[in-house]
Enzyme design. Structure first.
Site, PDB file in Angstrom:
ATOM      1  N   HIS A  43       0.799  -1.068   0.118  1.00 21.39           N
ATOM      2  CA  HIS A  43       0.072  -0.175  -0.181  1.00 21.39           C
ATOM      3  C   HIS A  43       0.805   1.297   0.049  1.00 21.39           C
ATOM      4  CE1 HIS A  43       0.114  -0.076   4.392  1.00 21.39           C
ATOM      5  NE2 HIS A  43       0.331   1.204   4.317  1.00 21.39           N
ATOM      6  N   ASP A  63       0.163  -7.608   1.521  1.00 25.08           N
ATOM      7  CA  ASP A  63       0.418  -6.145   1.723  1.00 25.08           C
ATOM      8  C   ASP A  63       2.202  -6.118   1.688  1.00 25.08           C
ATOM      9  OD1 ASP A  63       0.170  -3.608   1.608  1.00 25.08           O
ATOM     10  OD2 ASP A  63      -0.057  -3.296   3.753  1.00 25.08           O
ATOM     11  N   SER A  99       4.721   2.628   7.764  1.00 25.22           N
ATOM     12  CA  SER A  99       4.552   1.358   6.719  1.00 25.22           C
ATOM     13  C   SER A  99       5.898   0.903   6.009  1.00 25.22           C
ATOM     14  CB  SER A  99       3.539   1.760   5.810  1.00 25.22           C
ATOM     15  OG  SER A  99       2.124   1.682   6.300  1.00 25.22           O
TER      16      SER A  99
END
Length: 450
Positions: free
Chosen positions: A109, A139, A213
């Site tokens: 993402h 992911d 992230s």
């Protein structure tokens, strides 16, 4: 609210460093006025150069149906849809896992939809990154850069983690710059959160915020134990509940992406549910952990190994599992053809079976840029006689190549394309210009990818 670690802009602030005061074997004493105090600084000096920032840019394309009243006034030539383009920029984190090859792992993402990916190294260098491949269900994404004097992180066996182990998070929250926070492993095998398709998270209370992230969660030896992925953030910030993808899952996925450009997901061929207290009581079991098998598919890897409906799978390769979701995540991140030892309970007796995983049938490919650079911006899907282009982002390389929504790819040069798998195999070995044989409506044409 559960959220992925999306990137937010922030005022220019100095990066902060939060250190853990607990004494440990890795916390090397430092002399201050004749007294020794514990510090994580020596470990971090070795580890932080392997954690990078990831800056992305691209264009979000949205389509809205033109109201009937406007089409009435403008006649039959009026557009059916209105296309809007909105440039975007974002920041995230990544981890160097192979210094020689320049491999960097991050979250899907973070780079999803990006036209340009720039990696910021610890020493201040900025390098353009190439996307090798992604796996949206877990992911994970693999990038590659060309640079000298890189430092890679060592990966630990995340199956050895215990609740209460110390954990240190390294990343780029809010675009501030590299930041280190610390805490413990709060829980293992977290699933059912609705964050990803495949969930088997490490939960930690090390402070994690937007922009972390793709960053590293490490142990006190500086070894990678997970990739930071998501947070529970009712107010948009850290509340001490963060989630990371275990290092062992990451290793399995990255090995497949590096070799094939994609994840060739392993399939067991069962349907089931978590073992709860009512099921455990009904089967006379003293455990409430495991995956209950409702159904075994005919001809599947599970059937060939002798697994039956009513079995309760309690371990994978000798490691206990807590739920069916954890079983599903572990199996799905192993490659097709992998050999797995499953521990199960049948009629109160413990058994062990060896399974060779089958291969999942891939039907869609959203990250088409990983298939070929000039397909970036297209969405692909298996069709009865080839691969259909289900969408093309305006202004993307795929659009510039001449591809249109509804096109059917039926051949590469002189070789027929049957499905996504054959398309990828054919494009993998091609160099230079490639001719796509396209069916568009009732016409046949060739488009050349350079």
């Amino acid at each position: 609210m559960k959220t992925k670690l999306s990137v937010l802009s922030a005022a220019m602030l100095a990066a902060t460093l939060t250190m853990m005061p607990a004494v440990s074997q890795a916390a090397i004493p430092q002399s201050v006025e004749g007294q020794s105090i514990p510090s994580l600084a020596p470990m971090l000096e070795r580890t932080t150069p392997a954690v990078v920032s990831v800056a992305v840019s691209g264009t979000h394309v949205s389509k809205q149906r033109v109201p009937d009243v406007f089409r009435y006034f403008f006649g039959p030539n009026a557009p059916q849809e209105q296309v809007q383009e909105r440039p975007f920029r974002g920041l995230g984190s990544g981890v160097i896992i192979d210094a020689d090859k320049g491999y960097i792992v991050t979250n899907n993402h973070v780079i999803d939809g990006a036209d340009d990916i720039q990696v910021g190294l610890h020493d201040g260098r900025e390098v353009k990154a190439k996307l090798i491949g992604t796996d949206s269900e877990s992911d994970i994404a693999l990038l590659q850069i060309e640079a000298k004097n890189l430092v890679a992180i060592k990966t630990s066996d995340s199956d050895e983690l215990r609740v209460g182990d110390f954990a240190v998070a390294i990343g780029n929250p809010f675009g501030l710059g590299q930041t280190v926070t610390s805490g413990i492993v709060s829980a293992l095998g977290r699933s059912g959160l609705g964050i990803e398709m495949l969930e088997n998270f490490i939960q930690t209370d090390a402070a994690i915020n937007s922009g972390n992230s793709g960053g590293a969660l490490v142990n006190l030896k500086g070894e990678l134990i997970g990739i930071n992925t998501a947070i529970v953030a009712p107010n948009g910030g850290n509340v001490g509940i963060g989630f990371a993808i275990p290092a062992n899952m990451v290793k399995n996925l990255i090995a497949q992406i590096a070799e094939h450009g994609e994840v060739r997901r392993g399939v067991l061929g069962i349907a089931g549910r978590d073992l709860d207290s009512q099921l455990a009581q009904g089967f006379g079991l003293d455990t409430q952990h495991g995956g209950f098998v409702n159904e075994v598919s005919a001809g599947s890897a599970a059937e060939k190994a002798g697994i039956k409906a009513g079995d309760i799978i309690v371990s994978v390769d000798g490691r206990a599992i807590k739920s069916f979701q954890e079983l599903r995540a572990k199996v799905a991140t192993m490659g097709a053809g992998a050999k797995v030892e499953l521990g199960l309970i049948r009629d109160g007796d413990k058994k062990t079976v060896n399974v060779t995983l089958g291969e999942a049938n891939q039907t869609t490919e959203k990250a088409a840029g990983a298939v070929h650079p000039m397909l970036q911006g297209a969405s692909l899907e298996n069709a009865s006689k080839g691969v259909e282009i289900t969408d093309v982002a305006q202004g993307s390389p795929a659009a510039m190549s001449g591809l249109q929504k509804g096109d059917l790819i039926v051949g590469i040069n002189r070789t027929a394309v049957k499905d996504l798998k054959s398309l990828k195999e054919l494009l993998k070995d091609q160099e230079g210009a490639v001719a796509l044989k396209i069916v568009r409506g009732k016409s046949m044409l060739y488009l050349v990818l350079r």
